[in-house]
Write a protein that holds these residues in place. Sequence first.
Motif, PDB file in Angstrom:
ATOM      1  N   UNK A   1       0.821  -1.217   0.000  1.00 20.32           N
ATOM      2  CA  UNK A   1       0.000   0.000   0.000  1.00 20.32           C
ATOM      3  C   UNK A   1       0.855   1.266   0.000  1.00 20.32           C
ATOM      4  N   UNK A   2       0.315   2.297  -0.658  1.00 19.47           N
ATOM      5  CA  UNK A   2       1.057   3.542  -0.876  1.00 19.47           C
ATOM      6  C   UNK A   2       0.161   4.743  -0.606  1.00 19.47           C
ATOM      7  N   UNK A   3       0.738   5.790  -0.051  1.00 20.85           N
ATOM      8  CA  UNK A   3       0.043   7.077   0.006  1.00 20.85           C
ATOM      9  C   UNK A   3       1.042   8.120  -0.500  1.00 20.85           C
ATOM     10  N   UNK A   4       0.673   8.804  -1.557  1.00 20.69           N
ATOM     11  CA  UNK A   4       1.552   9.830  -2.140  1.00 20.69           C
ATOM     12  C   UNK A   4       0.831  11.162  -2.052  1.00 20.69           C
ATOM     13  N   UNK A   5       1.396  12.114  -1.319  1.00 17.45           N
ATOM     14  CA  UNK A   5       0.761  13.423  -1.172  1.00 17.45           C
ATOM     15  C   UNK A   5       1.418  14.408  -2.138  1.00 17.45           C
ATOM     16  N   UNK A   6       0.660  14.783  -3.180  1.00 13.97           N
ATOM     17  CA  UNK A   6       1.214  15.720  -4.171  1.00 13.97           C
ATOM     18  C   UNK A   6       1.039  17.166  -3.715  1.00 13.97           C
ATOM     19  N   UNK A   7       0.463  17.378  -2.553  1.00  8.81           N
ATOM     20  CA  UNK A   7       0.357  18.696  -1.916  1.00  8.81           C
ATOM     21  C   UNK A   7      -0.281  19.756  -2.832  1.00  8.81           C
ATOM     22  N   UNK A   8      -1.246  19.346  -3.637  1.00 11.66           N
ATOM     23  CA  UNK A   8      -1.960  20.256  -4.557  1.00 11.66           C
ATOM     24  C   UNK A   8      -0.991  20.952  -5.518  1.00 11.66           C
ATOM     25  N   UNK A   9       0.109  20.321  -5.794  1.00  9.70           N
ATOM     26  CA  UNK A   9       1.130  20.963  -6.628  1.00  9.70           C
ATOM     27  C   UNK A   9       1.336  20.172  -7.919  1.00  9.70           C
ATOM     28  N   UNK A  10       2.401  20.473  -8.634  1.00  8.33           N
ATOM     29  CA  UNK A  10       2.502  20.024 -10.032  1.00  8.33           C
ATOM     30  C   UNK A  10       2.658  18.511 -10.201  1.00  8.33           C
ATOM     31  N   UNK A  11       3.158  17.803  -9.179  1.00  7.95           N
ATOM     32  CA  UNK A  11       3.440  16.375  -9.368  1.00  7.95           C
ATOM     33  C   UNK A  11       2.191  15.507  -9.447  1.00  7.95           C
TER      34      UNK A  11
ATOM     35  N   UNK B   1       2.239  11.749 -10.805  1.00  8.49           N
ATOM     36  CA  UNK B   1       2.151  10.631  -9.860  1.00  8.49           C
ATOM     37  C   UNK B   1       0.941   9.762 -10.178  1.00  8.49           C
ATOM     38  N   UNK B   2      -0.167  10.388 -10.531  1.00  6.58           N
ATOM     39  CA  UNK B   2      -1.378   9.609 -10.858  1.00  6.58           C
ATOM     40  C   UNK B   2      -1.122   8.749 -12.089  1.00  6.58           C
ATOM     41  N   UNK B   3      -0.554   9.383 -13.121  1.00  6.82           N
ATOM     42  CA  UNK B   3      -0.341   8.657 -14.384  1.00  6.82           C
ATOM     43  C   UNK B   3       0.628   7.492 -14.177  1.00  6.82           C
ATOM     44  N   UNK B   4       1.689   7.711 -13.428  1.00  2.75           N
ATOM     45  CA  UNK B   4       2.712   6.667 -13.317  1.00  2.75           C
ATOM     46  C   UNK B   4       2.357   5.656 -12.220  1.00  2.75           C
ATOM     47  N   UNK B   5       2.051   6.151 -11.014  1.00  3.04           N
ATOM     48  CA  UNK B   5       1.865   5.215  -9.886  1.00  3.04           C
ATOM     49  C   UNK B   5       0.524   4.471  -9.977  1.00  3.04           C
TER      50      UNK B   5
ATOM     51  N   UNK C   1       1.393   1.719 -12.904  1.00  2.00           N
ATOM     52  CA  UNK C   1       1.997   0.705 -12.037  1.00  2.00           C
ATOM     53  C   UNK C   1       0.996  -0.032 -11.157  1.00  2.00           C
ATOM     54  N   UNK C   2      -0.248   0.432 -11.136  1.00  2.00           N
ATOM     55  CA  UNK C   2      -1.289  -0.328 -10.445  1.00  2.00           C
ATOM     56  C   UNK C   2      -1.435  -0.043  -8.963  1.00  2.00           C
ATOM     57  N   UNK C   3      -0.895   1.074  -8.464  1.00  2.00           N
ATOM     58  CA  UNK C   3      -1.205   1.450  -7.079  1.00  2.00           C
ATOM     59  C   UNK C   3      -2.708   1.681  -7.002  1.00  2.00           C
ATOM     60  N   UNK C   4      -3.310   1.351  -5.878  1.00  2.00           N
ATOM     61  CA  UNK C   4      -4.768   1.451  -5.751  1.00  2.00           C
ATOM     62  C   UNK C   4      -5.236   2.865  -6.052  1.00  2.00           C
ATOM     63  N   UNK C   5      -6.364   3.002  -6.764  1.00  2.00           N
ATOM     64  CA  UNK C   5      -6.907   4.351  -7.015  1.00  2.00           C
ATOM     65  C   UNK C   5      -7.066   5.087  -5.689  1.00  2.00           C
ATOM     66  N   UNK C   6      -6.707   6.351  -5.674  1.00  2.00           N
ATOM     67  CA  UNK C   6      -6.796   7.123  -4.434  1.00  2.00           C
ATOM     68  C   UNK C   6      -5.504   7.094  -3.630  1.00  2.00           C
ATOM     69  N   UNK C   7      -4.494   6.334  -4.104  1.00  2.00           N
ATOM     70  CA  UNK C   7      -3.200   6.303  -3.411  1.00  2.00           C
ATOM     71  C   UNK C   7      -2.527   7.671  -3.485  1.00  2.00           C
ATOM     72  N   UNK C   8      -2.754   8.366  -4.622  1.00  2.00           N
ATOM     73  CA  UNK C   8      -2.181   9.712  -4.782  1.00  2.00           C
ATOM     74  C   UNK C   8      -3.227  10.719  -4.319  1.00  2.00           C
TER      75      UNK C   8
END
Length: 543
Positions: free
Chosen positions: A207-217, A221-225, A229-236
Amino acid sequence: MEKLTIQTHPIAGQKPGTSGLRKKTREFMSPHYLENFIQALWAAIGGVAGKTLVLGGDGRYFNDRAAQVILRMAAAGGAAKVIVGQNALLSTPAASNLIRQRKTDGGIILSASHNPGGPDADFGVKFNTPNGGPAPEEVTARIHQETQRVTSYSILETRDIDLSRLGATRLGRTVIEIVDPVADYAALMARLFDFDAIRRLFSGGFTLRYDAMHAVTGPYAKAILEDTLGAAPGSVINAEPQPDFGGGHPDPNPIRAKPLVDLVMGPDAPDFAAASDGDGDRNMILGRGIVVTPSDSLAVLAANAHLAPGYKGGLAGVARSMPTSRAVDRVAAARGMDAYETPTGWKFFGNLLDAGRVTLCGEESAGTGSDHVREKDGLWAVLLWLNILGETGLSVADTMRAHWRAFGRDFYTRHDYEALDKALAEEMLDDLRARLPALAGQSFAGRRVTSADEFAYVDPVDGSRAERQGLRVHFEGGARAVYRLSGTGTEGATLRVYLEDHVDAPDRLEAPVAEVLADVIAAAGEIAGIAARTGRRAPDVKT
Ligand code: G16
């Protein structure tokens, strides 16, 4: 479409700092401010006529307006082409990649990085050279010089270009190519990392949690992770770039990204968590029950990078900025690699990377990167971590434990005192500078000073010198305190005090950081007289 020549006069203070020109947004929006700086930039690079540039930014307030002005000025100056990220968005590493891939004459990045965004917050403009890296000091000095003698600038009078539509269009005779900001970058990541290994990790329930902090990534991150790559939807999370970063401070450190720290320390902790900053070049790495310091992250990546396809041949060498902990030096020594110590600022890694002397580099300020681009790269660091974990099967915490057992642990913290009176902060460091030679042999808070000096750097590739890059105090037993003033703030002065100590004893490797560093912190405060001079009892930020 008329070309206008507008009369102007030099505006004081347009001196690029650690990373481009960063100022209050309102200052950037004031009459002629941006235009003067861009005209000075054209002059500093020998004119923009016939050149091809990349343009994009982190989406903060004024990003869109600034992009339109720069496009009109590039066209007025006769640029051949400007490659722009859709909606004028490009993360800093993606911009660096485009500059290199498309062999352009450089690029302009609109960002104040981790500083907050909005009309009352910060804005910035940075020029990157054809190698994809931040302009070196010699170029930024030339730009500053030109800002002091600019008397007019040229700009086309025309309607805004629709930057949401992909494809090529023209502004005057200049081709404006609007590109998907994610595609080329995602392709580069797929070449460097074993995406199948990371996919297996996620399909196994990691499991993963990626916080893009409302910024450019966010979109990257959504497209790649998630999508690739199949991280669960909502991980970013916080994946939609916003002009004010959702009212937050897009700096991925334990203070600004506290919810993420709380999450990994709580019962619902994911296996892996990360955050990135405004323009996507910084990162923070966390695992269940652990926050990894940027200095440790650099060392772990250096020790394990060979597990990823892009680095399987090993590393040519490593580099860190001087205030970064020496953890990576221990890896380099054990593996027989060269290790370089540079001043703060990614621009100082450029020559080492270009010359093939180093493959990996990083800084305590949450930046790690490699020779794949010439900027630090937040998402890249996350993918390298995931690739390594996919190969070893270890958790983040166990990875750190194994690393510390092998190399010892460099306990580390940075204390920031923000918005100090500039003159007062400078005087405090001037006084300390004068006292450095007398410090050796004296004891503070029970710690004996063995040596003290001011860091200066001679670039081993081109021989250029950078003076006054931080005051260093070394203590018996290997501890160290470093003092310098930030070059990225926009309000008064920020004093940074970097504190570290090395511990080998197996039973001390997981001691509380505050406990291990308590007397080094006290000694550093006493040596500079921080509380007495500033009236501050505690730092504003501890990383
Ligand atoms: C910039 C530079 C980094 C530097 C950091 C902090 O990062 O690129 O090399 O370490 O600022 O600098 P200072 O201590 O002078 O504030 P970013 O992410 O802000 O572009």
